[in-house]
Design a protein around this motif. Structure first.
Motif, short mmCIF file in Angstrom:
data_model
loop_
_atom_site.label_atom_id
_atom_site.label_comp_id
_atom_site.label_asym_id
_atom_site.label_seq_id
_atom_site.Cartn_x
_atom_site.Cartn_y
_atom_site.Cartn_z
N LEU A 1 0.40 20.32 -29.37
CA LEU A 1 -0.40 20.77 -28.22
C LEU A 1 -1.22 19.62 -27.65
O LEU A 1 -1.27 19.42 -26.43
CB LEU A 1 -1.32 21.91 -28.65
N VAL A 2 -1.86 18.85 -28.52
CA VAL A 2 -2.68 17.73 -28.07
C VAL A 2 -1.84 16.71 -27.30
O VAL A 2 -2.29 16.13 -26.30
CB VAL A 2 -3.39 17.06 -29.27
N SER A 3 -0.62 16.48 -27.77
CA SER A 3 0.24 15.48 -27.12
C SER A 3 0.55 15.84 -25.67
O SER A 3 0.86 14.97 -24.86
CB SER A 3 1.54 15.31 -27.91
N ARG A 4 0.47 17.11 -25.32
CA ARG A 4 0.74 17.54 -23.95
C ARG A 4 -0.38 17.15 -23.00
O ARG A 4 -0.23 17.23 -21.77
CB ARG A 4 0.96 19.05 -23.91
N ALA B 1 -6.49 10.16 -22.09
CA ALA B 1 -6.52 8.73 -21.78
C ALA B 1 -7.52 8.43 -20.66
O ALA B 1 -8.23 7.42 -20.69
CB ALA B 1 -5.13 8.25 -21.39
N GLU B 2 -7.59 9.30 -19.66
CA GLU B 2 -8.49 9.07 -18.53
C GLU B 2 -9.92 9.51 -18.84
O GLU B 2 -10.87 8.95 -18.30
CB GLU B 2 -7.98 9.83 -17.30
N LEU B 3 -10.06 10.52 -19.68
CA LEU B 3 -11.39 11.04 -20.02
C LEU B 3 -11.59 10.90 -21.53
O LEU B 3 -11.49 11.87 -22.29
CB LEU B 3 -11.52 12.51 -19.61
N ALA B 4 -11.89 9.69 -21.96
CA ALA B 4 -11.99 9.41 -23.39
C ALA B 4 -13.08 10.25 -24.06
O ALA B 4 -12.95 10.62 -25.24
CB ALA B 4 -12.25 7.93 -23.62
N ALA C 1 -8.46 19.28 -18.14
CA ALA C 1 -7.40 18.83 -17.23
C ALA C 1 -7.58 19.42 -15.84
O ALA C 1 -7.35 18.75 -14.82
CB ALA C 1 -6.04 19.21 -17.81
N ALA C 2 -8.01 20.68 -15.78
CA ALA C 2 -8.20 21.33 -14.48
C ALA C 2 -9.30 20.67 -13.67
O ALA C 2 -9.22 20.59 -12.43
CB ALA C 2 -8.50 22.81 -14.69
N PHE C 3 -10.34 20.18 -14.35
CA PHE C 3 -11.47 19.55 -13.65
C PHE C 3 -11.45 18.03 -13.82
O PHE C 3 -12.49 17.38 -13.64
CB PHE C 3 -12.79 20.10 -14.20
N ARG C 4 -10.29 17.48 -14.14
CA ARG C 4 -10.21 16.05 -14.46
C ARG C 4 -10.73 15.18 -13.33
O ARG C 4 -11.49 14.23 -13.56
CB ARG C 4 -8.76 15.67 -14.77
N SER C 5 -10.35 15.47 -12.11
CA SER C 5 -10.76 14.62 -10.98
C SER C 5 -12.28 14.66 -10.76
O SER C 5 -12.86 13.70 -10.24
CB SER C 5 -10.05 15.07 -9.70
N TYR C 6 -12.92 15.75 -11.17
CA TYR C 6 -14.38 15.87 -10.99
C TYR C 6 -15.16 15.29 -12.16
O TYR C 6 -16.36 15.05 -12.04
CB TYR C 6 -14.77 17.34 -10.82
N LEU C 7 -14.48 15.10 -13.29
CA LEU C 7 -15.15 14.59 -14.48
C LEU C 7 -15.08 13.08 -14.60
O LEU C 7 -15.79 12.49 -15.42
CB LEU C 7 -14.53 15.22 -15.74
N MET C 8 -14.24 12.45 -13.81
CA MET C 8 -14.07 10.99 -13.91
C MET C 8 -15.28 10.25 -13.35
O MET C 8 -15.96 10.74 -12.46
CB MET C 8 -12.79 10.57 -13.18
#
Length: 248
Positions: A98-101, A107-110, A241-248
């Motif tokens: 699951l984590v590998s998915r 990688a982007e949000l360490a 992942a859903a909020f990735r662009s807002y968390l960067m």
């Protein structure tokens, strides 16, 4: 006057429940034709239940192949423990898969990876608490298969209330540590949802295994913990992942 007796084939836990409920000191044991075979005393029951409790305790710890004593030779203990540990490796590969998915998100949000162990650990703790209560209730004869809906209803409410408190706690901590209120919200929602799912899982699995003829004490802990990890990690990474662009 009818004499209370025990059929020879009665399970020892049922015998113990009768002695405990009515405070008997001894009871006759009879065969199918009602012929006396012997007697069982409360001391006999206590001795057997002590052995049963020891075996259950060891099975919960993943030691099914007999008693493992502190001063046993190392190879003896390894033979009892290693097969179960190897089985758990395979079971927990589902969490690794699951984590590998979500490798791109991690990688982007360490900083997301920093809370993954906490989410997984808390889900396992919540599931373990619920299944411990369920297994004890089943062992004492307090609940059975028909009580499953009531048990789940209770565990859902426990999960909601506990999850609310835990969600607020981790949300505040994450916000203060990473200066990202949205990340705090994601962590709080994930932990709250995880707690509900883990409580329901821990409450249900012992009943399901018992229904299937499997040993709840042996199987419930690792399976409930793994399912709790899948729920917790899956929900946390999905929200991240859903909020990735807002968390960067």
């Amino acid at each position: 006057r009818e004499v209370i007796s025990l059929p020879a084939e009665m399970d020892v836990e049922e015998v113990a429940q009768i002695f405990d409920k009515y405070n008997f000191l001894a009871l006759p044991v009879v065969d199918k034709d009602g012929k006396l075979l012997g007697i069982v005393t409360v001391d006999d029951v206590m001795d057997v239940m002590q052995k049963e409790a020891t075996e259950d305790f060891l099975r919960v710890g993943g030691i099914p192949a007999g008693e493992d004593l502190p001063l046993d030779p190392p190879l003896v203990s390894v033979r009892k423990r290693l097969p179960w540990l190897m089985g758990l490796v395979i079971l927990n590969m589902s969490v690794a898969g699951l984590v590998s998915r979500f490798e791109a998100t991690i990688a982007e949000l360490a900083f997301v990876a920093s809370l993954m162990p906490l989410i997984a650990d808390m889900s396992g703790n919540a599931a373990s608490q619920a299944l411990t209560v369920a297994i004890r209730g089943m062992a004492l004869g307090l609940v059975g298969w028909r009580d499953l809906p009531r048990v789940l209803w209770k565990e859902m409410r426990v999960g909601l209330l506990a999850g609310l408190g835990l969600g607020v706690q981790i949300g505040v901590i994450a916000t203060l540590l990473w200066r990202k209120p949205l990340f705090g919200m994601v962590a709080g929602i994930a932990l709250a949802g995880t707690t509900v799912g883990a409580c329901l899982t821990g409450g249900a699995i012992p009943f399901l295994f018992k229904r299937l003829g499997l040993d709840p004490a042996m199987m419930s802990g690792p399976v409930a913990t793994t399912i709790g990890d899948l729920i917790g990690i899956g929900l946390f990474l999905s929200l991240s992942a859903a909020f990735r662009s807002y968390l960067m």
